[in-house]
Design an enzyme around this catalytic site. Structure first.
Site, mmCIF file in Angstrom:
data_model
loop_
_atom_site.group_PDB
_atom_site.id
_atom_site.type_symbol
_atom_site.label_atom_id
_atom_site.label_comp_id
_atom_site.label_asym_id
_atom_site.label_seq_id
_atom_site.Cartn_x
_atom_site.Cartn_y
_atom_site.Cartn_z
ATOM 1 N N GLU A 293 0.888 -1.171 0.000
ATOM 2 C CA GLU A 293 0.000 0.000 0.000
ATOM 3 C C GLU A 293 0.917 1.208 0.000
ATOM 4 O OE1 GLU A 293 -1.789 3.134 0.448
ATOM 5 O OE2 GLU A 293 -1.735 2.654 2.585
ATOM 6 N N CYS A 327 -1.991 8.677 3.492
ATOM 7 C CA CYS A 327 -1.993 8.338 2.069
ATOM 8 C C CYS A 327 -3.357 8.633 1.457
ATOM 9 C CB CYS A 327 -1.606 6.885 1.859
ATOM 10 S SG CYS A 327 -2.521 5.719 2.857
#
Length: 522
Positions: A293, A327
């Site tokens: 990720e 993020c």
């Protein structure tokens, strides 16, 4: 041994800090944790606790004179020792019934729940999170353990009778078995939740791990490792080796006995890990699996039919929650021309009201994580001054830490650097589109694809956005941060990673391999 009837999964509730008793409980937890600052912490390799001369010194980013802890630092030799312990332990751990492995997670979740404010307090002090952000992080860690425990039980129960096509004369089954030893490399921005989620998903699936925490938040990771030891997790299932990414991260990634790497962090590091993992080391007998990720350049699209007050609030929350160090942070806002000026004014006004200060005093905006981030973000702000119109912030903020004013630039071109590059700080770029279709096209014009949001009251446009906006997690008429375990499985497209969907029903399958067996019967 536990039974498999553990009840349905429910998300851990967030704490309401407007209630005086909760406020006092958090203040007491911070005071308690502050009494523990400055300690030395060991590595955990098998049953050994190893103290090294070399240390990672963790400091409070909001008060840089305050040392959180001195973390022992692993060498390649110690990383190799951790790998050997993980390999040895895997041979016994993989044979532990899935329901027993799940029980460890449920026990850990319950103990963390009882100490929720203490775990949050560590994040307030070491990561610079305000109370709500830290509380949500701890709640998510609890959720991951509860959810993955139930998922492992579900998978083990369905192992016996998968929905395979039946044929006469054969007993055919599909079972999920663990992979082996994994290297887990979590980030600093969700130093408890993501560390816990990545690690427990791997171990509940029957794997053992070598855990290399983020160097800026190793003490929080240690608190988790100590918790797992306290609830009786066998030694060697989790081996804890803080250290340099260049020295031990690369070494473990390239190791021939590493079966998988679970990583959350930047695009650059993720691509390096993927590249190293793709090389076959002497003695390696498998293709390594990478679960990654990575970054995001997430955006919120607003059309002229939207509730502009709601959109403005969502844009500010998405851009500046935890100083934009997510993020999933909404660092771009793309607004159609008829309402652009009005929305820019609303966003600027809300941003200017945000108060900056020490996280332990629960200010809305705290510090960024360290000096490197601080300098990088300030450089981007200077770039932004040449690429857009500054309407809020734009400078350092006062305090004995890495404080930066929440910053908003308007009139930014879609190809500008601050619209294309992940800044990972409190910087928002706003761009104008002629209509909602152009706005969606501008949103999609990025190498990333993690989260996004579309604000509109037009159902046809919403339907088009749901189909056309290319990201792993898309929200309508709400902020683009705040994914909940089991509710919003999380992971992105393109350079945002492998779309691994943490907190979803297929996540544990990434840490297993499917074995089909067929037996002739009469």
């Amino acid at each position: 041994m536990m039974t498999t009837t553990v009840g349905p999964f429910k998300n851990e509730p967030f704490t309401d800090f407007t209630k005086e008793e909760n406020k006092q409980a958090m203040q007491a937890a911070i005071a308690k944790v502050k009494q523990e600052l400055g300690r030395d912490y060991p590595l955990h390799i098998g049953a050994e606790k190893i103290v090294t001369d070399a240390k990672i010194v963790s400091i409070n980013p909001g008060n840089t004179g305050e040392v959180i802890g001195n973390m022992s630092k692993a060498t390649q030799q110690l990383a190799e020792q951790a790998m050997q312990e993980a390999l040895k332990t895997f041979e016994t751990w993989k044979k532990v019934p899935a329901t027993e492995r799940a029980e460890y997670l449920l026990k850990a979740a319950e103990l963390m729940r009882r100490r929720k404010h203490e775990f949050s307090a560590w994040m307030v002090l070491e990561a610079g999170k305000n109370w709500a952000e830290a509380d949500a992080d701890t709640a998510e860690a609890i959720d991951f353990m509860e959810f993955y425990a139930r998922e492992m039980i579900r998978l083990s129960e369905t192992n016996v009778h998968q929905p395979l096509t039946k044929i006469a004369g054969e007993d055919n089954r599909l079972t999920y078995i663990p992979l082996g030893v994994g290297v887990v490399i979590p980030p600093w921005n969700f130093p408890l939740a993501i560390c816990v989620g990545m690690t427990t998903a791997a171990v509940v699936s029957g794997n053992t791990v070598v855990l290399k925490p983020a160097s800026t938040t190793p003490v929080i990771a240690y608190q988790f490792v100590a918790l797992m030891e306290e609830i009786g997790l066998p030694a060697g299932v989790i081996n804890f080796v803080p250290g340099s990414g260049a020295e031990i991260g690369d070494y473990l990634t390239a190791h021939p006995k590493t079966r998988f790497i679970s990583f959350t962090g930047s695009k650059e590091v993720g691509l390096r890990i993927n590249r190293l993992a793709a090389e076959t080391a002497p003695g390696q007998i498998w293709i390594k699996r990478v679960v990654a990720e990575m970054g995001g350049k997430d955006g919120i699209v607003v059309d002229e039919t939207a509730d502009l007050d709601a959109a403005a609030a969502a844009i500010v929350a998405s851009a500046f929650g935890f100083q934009g160090q997510k993020c999933s942070a909404g660092s771009r806002a793309i607004v159609v021309e008829p309402v652009y000026d009005e929305l820019v004014s609303k966003v600027a006004a809300l941003t200017q009201k945000l108060e900056i200060g020490l996280p332990e005093h629960n200010y809305a905006v705290g510090p960024v994580i360290d000096k490197n981030s601080y300098d990088k973000i300030l450089e981007y702000i200077e770039i932004g001054k040449g690429e857009g119109r500054l309407v809020a912030g734009g400078a350092k903020a006062g305090g004995d830490g890495y404080y930066i004013q929440p910053t908003v630039f308007a009139d930014v071109d879609g190809k500008a650097r601050i619209m294309q590059e992940e800044i990972f700080g409190p910087v928002l770029a706003m761009a104008k589109a002629k209509d909602w279709r152009e706005a969606i096209a501008m949103y999609n014009d990025t190498e990333f694809g993690l989260t996004g949001s579309f604000f509109s009251s037009d159902e046809d446009r919403i339907a088009a956005a749901l189909e056309e906006m290319h990201c792993g997690n898309l929200y309508v008429n709400r902020k683009c941060t705040g994914a909940l375990v089991g509710v919003h499985p999380f992971g992105g497209f393109n350079m945002s990673g492998t779309d691994s969907k943490a907190g979803g029903h297929d996540y544990l399958l990434l840490f297993t391999q499917a074995k089909a067996t067929s037996r002739k019967v009469r």
